[in-house]
Scaffold this motif. Structure first.
Motif, short mmCIF file in Angstrom:
data_model
loop_
_atom_site.label_atom_id
_atom_site.label_comp_id
_atom_site.label_asym_id
_atom_site.label_seq_id
_atom_site.Cartn_x
_atom_site.Cartn_y
_atom_site.Cartn_z
N THR A 44 -4.65 20.30 -25.92
CA THR A 44 -3.29 20.76 -25.64
C THR A 44 -2.88 20.20 -24.29
O THR A 44 -3.58 20.41 -23.29
CB THR A 44 -3.22 22.30 -25.63
N THR A 45 -1.78 19.46 -24.28
CA THR A 45 -1.28 18.86 -23.05
C THR A 45 -0.53 19.91 -22.23
O THR A 45 -0.20 20.99 -22.73
CB THR A 45 -0.34 17.68 -23.35
N LEU A 46 -0.23 19.58 -20.98
CA LEU A 46 0.54 20.49 -20.13
C LEU A 46 1.94 20.75 -20.70
O LEU A 46 2.54 21.78 -20.43
CB LEU A 46 0.63 19.96 -18.70
N ARG A 47 2.45 19.81 -21.49
CA ARG A 47 3.75 19.99 -22.14
C ARG A 47 3.68 20.88 -23.38
O ARG A 47 4.68 21.18 -23.99
CB ARG A 47 4.34 18.64 -22.53
N GLY A 48 2.45 21.24 -23.78
CA GLY A 48 2.29 22.11 -24.94
C GLY A 48 2.05 21.39 -26.26
O GLY A 48 1.94 22.03 -27.30
N HIS A 102 -9.05 10.15 -31.22
CA HIS A 102 -7.86 10.80 -31.74
C HIS A 102 -6.84 9.76 -32.21
O HIS A 102 -6.94 8.58 -31.88
CB HIS A 102 -7.22 11.71 -30.68
N LYS A 103 -5.85 10.24 -32.95
CA LYS A 103 -4.72 9.42 -33.36
C LYS A 103 -3.62 9.68 -32.35
O LYS A 103 -3.32 10.83 -32.03
CB LYS A 103 -4.26 9.81 -34.77
N GLY A 104 -3.04 8.65 -31.82
CA GLY A 104 -2.01 8.81 -30.81
C GLY A 104 -2.58 8.82 -29.41
O GLY A 104 -3.69 9.27 -29.18
N GLN A 105 -1.79 8.29 -28.49
CA GLN A 105 -2.21 8.16 -27.10
C GLN A 105 -2.11 9.50 -26.38
O GLN A 105 -1.18 10.27 -26.61
CB GLN A 105 -1.34 7.13 -26.40
N ILE A 106 -3.05 9.75 -25.50
CA ILE A 106 -3.00 10.89 -24.59
C ILE A 106 -2.84 10.32 -23.19
O ILE A 106 -3.66 9.52 -22.74
CB ILE A 106 -4.28 11.75 -24.66
N ASN A 107 -1.77 10.72 -22.50
CA ASN A 107 -1.54 10.22 -21.15
C ASN A 107 -2.54 10.84 -20.19
O ASN A 107 -2.92 12.01 -20.34
CB ASN A 107 -0.12 10.56 -20.69
#
Length: 117
Positions: free
Chosen positions: A44-48, A67-72
């Motif tokens: 869970t990112t800080l943006r939710g 994972h699928k998709g980038q995590i900043n």
């Protein structure tokens, strides 16, 4: 491989990616032994935003994810569960890069650990 970008990577996805990145024998000057660990997790990112992941490896100091998709890069919460407990960790994602099959691998270090019942 599922085309759903929100779907959790499968064990076959994980195996394929790990084979494609071909673990090197190079010395990465790591201060702790890393153990391969392939279990479902959620980030869970800080943006939710919630991202379904699989763990790749873990050490006393950090964790590797698939994972699928980038995590900043930045602070996230990682949740993993056993049959009896749920574990929640604050992790600073330090890097994320694309790999085969539209997947991404990332790595981060633990900031603190919170256990939930």
């Amino acid at each position: 491989m599922s085309n759903d970008p929100g779907a959790r990577p499968s064990m076959d996805d994980l195996r394929s990616v790990l084979e494609s990145i071909n673990q090197s024998d190079a010395n990465h000057e790591r201060s702790a032994e890393r153990l391969q660990l392939s279990v479902p997790a959620e980030v869970t990112t800080l943006r939710g935003n919630t991202i379904s992941t699989m763990t790749r490896e873990i050490s006393r100091f950090g964790i590797g994810l698939l994972h699928k998709g980038q995590i900043n890069p930045g602070e996230v919460t990682v949740r993993m569960a056993s049959e009896t407990r749920q574990f929640e960790y604050r992790v600073l994602i330090e890097w994320c890069r694309p790999c085969d099959g539209g997947m991404f691998i990332s790595g981060g270090r633990f900031l603190a650990r919170r256990d939930a019942e």
